[in-house]
Design an enzyme around this catalytic site. Structure first.
Site, PDB file in Angstrom:
ATOM      1  N   CYS A  20       7.683   1.362  -6.205  1.00  0.00           N
ATOM      2  CA  CYS A  20       6.478   1.550  -5.389  1.00  0.00           C
ATOM      3  C   CYS A  20       6.584   2.833  -4.571  1.00  0.00           C
ATOM      4  O   CYS A  20       7.248   2.864  -3.528  1.00  0.00           O
ATOM      5  CB  CYS A  20       6.278   0.330  -4.481  1.00  0.00           C
ATOM      6  N   CYS A  61       5.211   2.622  -0.987  1.00  0.00           N
ATOM      7  CA  CYS A  61       6.060   1.868  -0.041  1.00  0.00           C
ATOM      8  C   CYS A  61       7.293   2.695   0.356  1.00  0.00           C
ATOM      9  O   CYS A  61       7.709   2.673   1.505  1.00  0.00           O
ATOM     10  CB  CYS A  61       6.569   0.564  -0.655  1.00  0.00           C
ATOM     11  N   ASP A  62       7.895   3.367  -0.602  1.00  0.00           N
ATOM     12  CA  ASP A  62       9.220   3.945  -0.380  1.00  0.00           C
ATOM     13  C   ASP A  62       9.271   5.478  -0.389  1.00  0.00           C
ATOM     14  O   ASP A  62      10.316   6.051  -0.081  1.00  0.00           O
ATOM     15  CB  ASP A  62      10.191   3.432  -1.464  1.00  0.00           C
TER      16      ASP A  62
END
Ligand code: NAP
Length: 315
Positions: free
Chosen positions: A138, A141-142
């Protein structure tokens, strides 16, 4: 959850689920959407949505999720957290018990399965060992963990190409590793990506492993034409090699195809009367937010016809 019994329980809360909830509540059904994560599914994890009708400038996946959620809530749809472990056919004419893994049992006349799909793993030794320590599925997200660093993105589909483009705004350099010499992604996504100067493509390259002791230090790739192996130094690896449907919890209930997708007819009905499936969890020709929305609306309209004994509209 306010009640224990609903006309319709929707498992999942992506775009298909929220559209279905909006149409079904508006048609007079009591509706609960249950999700084991945040609302929006993959849509909420998409940085920018450029091709959803009505938003000519594009819209963030997060904002589109919030708007769809509000729209469903406006007509009375309820949302709750819940990881559905089992759906039990009560053996009556279309009545189901929906069991969550916390032991809760909810009753519903109809169920829509909208659990979507999750990123596919290649099962490489280093991929598993370093998951969360440089291996990610992701970018939104990261991605921020890799500011100013080099990352690899694995895959050649829309997700890989779009997320490589997204990451190129944050990191120093992106190396897209694709096993063939042409990309599967749409031309428009490819054109945006190839205009970025800090994205390099490793063509005809198969990832063999993710390297590093405590965290990712690189990947080993093999040229599929020459068999030559080489190491790419990087601090992050993002896998976008396709998706697998989340259907384990219904595998003994509804008919699945060989890849685990739920088989439906054009009305989104599964092999069990009263259970519908929409979005990425079934095998559609295309996987778009718009097509998931369409599935959700078709399912809700069919339930309305079936429950209220209305003749379907033709033309
Ligand atoms: P996808 O289209 O199935 O692409 C998967 C990619 O991973 C392919 O390039 C494939 O290579 C590669 N791959 C598969 N197995 C591999 C392996 N063992 N080793 C190395 N590479 C491997 O999956 P996706 O990109 O996740 O997209 C899923 C669906 O969502 C698609 O229908 C896509 O169009 C849709 N989507 C749409 C948008 C959008 O419209 N904005 C955005 C994201 C996703 P090959 O090409 O060689 O098979």
């Amino acid at each position: 959850m306010e009640k224990k019994e609903y006309d319709l329980i929707i498992v999942g809360s992506g775009p298909g689920a929220l559209s279905c909830a909006m149409y079904a509540t508006r048609a007079g059904f009591s509706v609960l959407t249950l999700d084991r994560g945040m609302p929006g599914g993959q849509m909420a994890m998409t940085e920018w949505v450029d091709n959803y009708p009505g938003f000519p400038e594009g819209i963030s996946g997060q904002e589109l999720t919030e708007r769809m959620l509000k729209h469903a809530q406006r007509f009375g749809a309820e949302q709750a957290y819940g990881n559905v472990a089992k759906i039990e056919d009560r053996g009556e004419d279309c009545f189901f018990n929906v069991h969550t893994d916390s032991g809760e049992v909810l009753k519903s006349s109809m169920v829509v399965i909208a659990t979507g799909a999750q990123p596919r793993s290649l099962g490489l030794e280093g991929e598993k060992r370093l998951n969360g320590r440089g291996v990610s599925y992701c970018a939104i997200c990261d991605g921020n963990f890799f500011k100013g660093k080099t990352v690899a993105v694995i895959g050649g589909g829309d997700a890989a190409v779009e997320e490589a483009t997204y990451l190129s705004n944050i990191v120093d350099k992106v190396v897209l590793v694709h096993r063939r010499d042409e990309l599967r992604a749409s031309q428009v996504a490819q054109d945006v990506m190839t205009a970025r100067e800090n994205i390099e493509i490793a063509w005809n390259s198969q990832i063999e492993n993710v390297l590093g002791d405590e965290k990712v230090e690189g990947i080993r790739i093999r040229n599929t034409k020459t068999d030559e192996k080489k190491v790419i130094d990087c601090e992050g690896v993002f896998f976008y090699v396709g998706i697998v449907p989340i259907t384990e919890f219904v595998k003994d209930l509804v008919e699945l195809d060989a890849q685990g997708f739920i088989v439906t007819n054009e009305n989104m009905e599964t092999s069990v009367c009263g259970i519908y499936a929409i979005g990425d969890v079934r095998r559609p020709m295309y996987r778009q937010i718009g097509t998931a929305v369409s599935d959700g609306i078709v399912a809700a309209l069919n339930m309305d016809v079936a429950m209220h004994k209305k003749p379907p509209r033709v033309g």
